[in-house]
Design an enzyme around this catalytic site. Structure first.
Site, PDB file in Angstrom:
ATOM      1  N   HIS A  57       0.840  -0.729  -0.227  1.00  0.00           N
ATOM      2  CA  HIS A  57       0.123   0.086   0.633  1.00  0.00           C
ATOM      3  C   HIS A  57       0.579   0.925  -0.221  1.00  0.00           C
ATOM      4  CE1 HIS A  57       0.759  -0.444   4.231  1.00  0.00           C
ATOM      5  NE2 HIS A  57       0.662   0.737   4.429  1.00  0.00           N
TER       6      HIS A  57
ATOM      7  N   HIS B 132       0.904   3.865   1.968  1.00  0.00           N
ATOM      8  CA  HIS B 132       1.995   4.691   3.544  1.00  0.00           C
ATOM      9  C   HIS B 132       2.725   5.540   3.156  1.00  0.00           C
ATOM     10  CE1 HIS B 132      -2.071   3.302   5.619  1.00  0.00           C
ATOM     11  NE2 HIS B 132      -2.100   4.757   4.834  1.00  0.00           N
TER      12      HIS B 132
ATOM     13  N   ASP C 218       5.562   4.157   5.295  1.00  0.00           N
ATOM     14  CA  ASP C 218       6.370   3.893   5.930  1.00  0.00           C
ATOM     15  C   ASP C 218       6.673   2.578   5.294  1.00  0.00           C
ATOM     16  OD1 ASP C 218       3.665   2.943   6.778  1.00  0.00           O
ATOM     17  OD2 ASP C 218       4.384   1.586   8.217  1.00  0.00           O
ATOM     18  N   HIS C 219       5.951   2.365   4.036  1.00  0.00           N
ATOM     19  CA  HIS C 219       6.280   1.662   3.228  1.00  0.00           C
ATOM     20  C   HIS C 219       6.665   1.983   1.704  1.00  0.00           C
ATOM     21  CE1 HIS C 219       4.307  -1.633   5.598  1.00  0.00           C
ATOM     22  NE2 HIS C 219       3.904  -0.358   6.655  1.00  0.00           N
TER      23      HIS C 219
ATOM     24  N   HIS D 184      -7.337  -1.979   4.402  1.00  0.00           N
ATOM     25  CA  HIS D 184      -6.250  -1.159   6.092  1.00  0.00           C
ATOM     26  C   HIS D 184      -6.869  -0.229   5.162  1.00  0.00           C
ATOM     27  CE1 HIS D 184      -2.800   0.035   7.866  1.00  0.00           C
ATOM     28  NE2 HIS D 184      -2.628  -0.106   6.771  1.00  0.00           N
TER      29      HIS D 184
ATOM     30  N   ASP E 218       0.218  -4.267   6.110  1.00  0.00           N
ATOM     31  CA  ASP E 218      -0.927  -3.501   6.986  1.00  0.00           C
ATOM     32  C   ASP E 218      -2.747  -4.040   6.884  1.00  0.00           C
ATOM     33  OD1 ASP E 218       1.618  -2.745   7.058  1.00  0.00           O
ATOM     34  OD2 ASP E 218       0.805  -0.986   7.496  1.00  0.00           O
TER      35      ASP E 218
ATOM     36  N   HIS F  47       6.523  -5.673  11.472  1.00  0.00           N
ATOM     37  CA  HIS F  47       5.296  -4.282  11.808  1.00  0.00           C
ATOM     38  C   HIS F  47       5.385  -4.110  12.661  1.00  0.00           C
ATOM     39  CE1 HIS F  47       2.648  -1.207  10.685  1.00  0.00           C
ATOM     40  NE2 HIS F  47       3.518  -0.903   9.423  1.00  0.00           N
TER      41      HIS F  47
HETATM   42 ZN   LIG Z   1      -0.351   1.365   6.514  1.00  0.00          ZN
HETATM   43 ZN   LIG Z   2       2.446   0.246   7.913  1.00  0.00          ZN
END
Ligand SMILES: [Zn+2]
Ligand SMILES: [Zn+2]
Length: 307
Positions: A61, A63, A65-66, A141, A212, A270
């Site tokens: 996805h 976000h 942090d990815h 998510h 996530d 995670h």
């Molecule tokens: Zn996420």
């Molecule tokens: Zn994440």
């Protein structure tokens, strides 16, 4: 067999010991980078994995942090490292954000230093080689088109050498043809069918990687019978309400999914910075004993029906 090497196992922000989400899944000469959190390129170097053949990136996805590590990675490819090509696979909204990062911030009018392709994917098979497939499925998510991935070797029928010997099938092209499903006629005129020398179908090795997610009920059919399930465990039960609010799992929820789907091994990643690893592990193992918590640079070999 698949191998998964964890490069980053922290949720949302890095900790002293954990980088942001990224892992390399390998099978023979194929390598897939799953997610690319900030700092992934340094983790690739530290792990010794290197950039070679790391040409396919799968995003769970969009976000930050990815995906933020893609900016640094491309910057390095502009000056310091070479790679033949780069293919980025993900849902529409993740790719839109990555496009802004790469073309709006890093390249700003320059051409990418290698052929760079973005593949918008929907649930279904996204990659197929001779003996394995990679399939995407929908995950719930925050935000649209989040995805999980199934890496699965194809079912096969083992070659029964003793049967072939008894039937007098010579070594060489005849055996190869039989294995690929063709019947052969021997020098003495007898016809041998593939069924005569192949054993029953054996299912392939299955590795499921979920990023996530806030729900597990819609993952059950995809995780069924996997040799390993890699999934997030951002919270523990003490903060189950927070997990629900931010659309994440607790260790217990992840373990209940593993138990319900008969997976062989559960690997949690995670992790929030606020928990001790042993508390996360204990919560999962109370429900599903064969659980592990991944640390950065841990590598797991996933084999069929492993214990
Ligand atoms: Zn996420
Ligand atoms: Zn994440």
């Amino acid at each position: 067999m698949f191998e998964i090497l964890f490069l980053g196992t922290s949720a949302s922000a890095p900790s002293a010991n954990r980088g942001l989400s990224a892992a390399i899944v390998s099978h023979d000469e194929y390598r897939f980078l799953v997610d690319c959190g900030e700092g992934t390129q340094r983790q690739i170097l530290r792990s010794g994995a290197g950039f070679k053949r790391l040409t396919r990136i799968l995003l769970t996805h969009g976000h930050l942090d990815h995906i933020l590590g893609l900016g640094g990675l491309l910057s390095t490819f502009l000056r310091w490292e070479a790679i033949d090509e780069l293919e980025i696979f993900g849902g529409r909204s993740a790719l839109d954000r990555v496009h802004d990062l790469l073309y709006g911030v890093v390249l700003r009018g320059k051409h990418p230093p290698m052929p760079l392709t973005m593949h918008e994917i929907k649930p279904g098979v996204l990659f197929e080689a001779d003996d394995f497939t990679v399939t995407a499925f929908s995950v719930t998510h925050r935000g649209p088109d989040c995805l999980g991935y199934i890496f699965e070797t194809k079912a096969r029928r083992p070659f029964l050498a003793d049967k072939a010997d008894k039937l007098g099938v010579p070594f060489g092209p005849e055996r190869r043809d039989l294995v690929t499903g063709k019947s052969v006629t021997l020098a003495d005129g007898r016809t041998i069918q593939p069924d005569d020398i192949l054993g029953p179908w054996q299912s392939g090795t299955k590795l499921v990687v979920v990023g996530d997610t806030g729900r597990t009920d819609n993952l059950i059919e995809h995780c069924q019978g996997a040799d390993a399930l890699v999934i997030e465990s951002t919270y523990i039960e003490e903060e189950a309400e927070m997990a629900r609010q931010f659309s994440h799992l607790t260790a217990k929820k992840a373990a209940e999914l593993a138990k319900a789907t008969g997976v062989k091994k559960l690997i949690l990643t995670h992790l929030s910075r606020r928990y001790r690893e042993r508390d996360v592990l204990a919560e999962a193992q109370a429900v599903f004993p064969n659980s592990a918590v991944a640390r950065d640079f841990d590598s797991f070999q996933i084999k069929r029906n492993q214990e």
